[in-house]
Design a protein around this motif. Sequence first.
Motif, PDB file in Angstrom:
ATOM      1  N   SER A   7      -8.909 -18.909 -35.576  1.00 56.23           N
ATOM      2  CA  SER A   7      -9.707 -18.428 -34.450  1.00 56.23           C
ATOM      3  C   SER A   7      -9.942 -19.550 -33.445  1.00 56.23           C
ATOM      4  CB  SER A   7     -11.040 -17.876 -34.956  1.00 56.23           C
ATOM      5  OG  SER A   7     -11.858 -17.512 -33.888  1.00 56.23           O
ATOM      6  N   ARG A   8     -10.224 -20.741 -33.956  1.00 52.69           N
ATOM      7  CA  ARG A   8     -10.434 -21.906 -33.094  1.00 52.69           C
ATOM      8  C   ARG A   8      -9.160 -22.223 -32.314  1.00 52.69           C
ATOM      9  NH1 ARG A   8      -8.933 -26.802 -33.845  1.00 52.69           N
ATOM     10  NH2 ARG A   8      -8.499 -26.510 -36.050  1.00 52.69           N
ATOM     11  N   ASP A  10      -6.769 -20.041 -31.588  1.00 51.07           N
ATOM     12  CA  ASP A  10      -6.595 -18.959 -30.614  1.00 51.07           C
ATOM     13  C   ASP A  10      -7.468 -19.187 -29.382  1.00 51.07           C
ATOM     14  OD1 ASP A  10      -4.662 -17.420 -31.924  1.00 51.07           O
ATOM     15  OD2 ASP A  10      -6.163 -16.301 -33.070  1.00 51.07           O
ATOM     16  N   GLN A  11      -8.686 -19.645 -29.615  1.00 50.37           N
ATOM     17  CA  GLN A  11      -9.580 -19.941 -28.492  1.00 50.37           C
ATOM     18  C   GLN A  11      -9.006 -21.046 -27.623  1.00 50.37           C
ATOM     19  OE1 GLN A  11     -13.360 -20.815 -30.391  1.00 50.37           O
ATOM     20  NE2 GLN A  11     -14.230 -18.934 -29.547  1.00 50.37           N
ATOM     21  N   ARG A  15      -8.143 -20.813 -23.690  1.00 48.01           N
ATOM     22  CA  ARG A  15      -8.704 -21.766 -22.714  1.00 48.01           C
ATOM     23  C   ARG A  15      -7.589 -22.439 -21.928  1.00 48.01           C
ATOM     24  NH1 ARG A  15     -13.674 -24.169 -23.020  1.00 48.01           N
ATOM     25  NH2 ARG A  15     -12.734 -26.241 -22.850  1.00 48.01           N
TER      26      ARG A  15
END
Length: 101
Positions: A7-8, A10-11, A15
């Motif tokens: 998830s990190r 993907d973030q 960004r």
Amino acid sequence: MTNTDESRLDQAVGRAVRAERLLADELLAEAFASLEHAYTAAWRSTTIDDASGREKLFLAINVVGKVRDHLTAAVTNGRLAKAELKELAQTAERRKRFGIL
């Protein structure tokens, strides 16, 4: 790797896409250039006894650069995250293919 890590990543990729869009935006590029030019011109026109004014303008010029650097770092981090996600997917596919769980 955990879902939280993915998830990190993907973030970071998301960004990066947004940061790339901002860096490619003509209006933002124009704003950076305009601010740097105005601050530099004002800095050059300060009087010899205006050390405080020069310092403030010098900081302002550097802040513009730091904002650009921040966006560039987001793009770089996103590219690294995208590569890491690709590697994770390939590893998972190899494990699945060879029955390694």
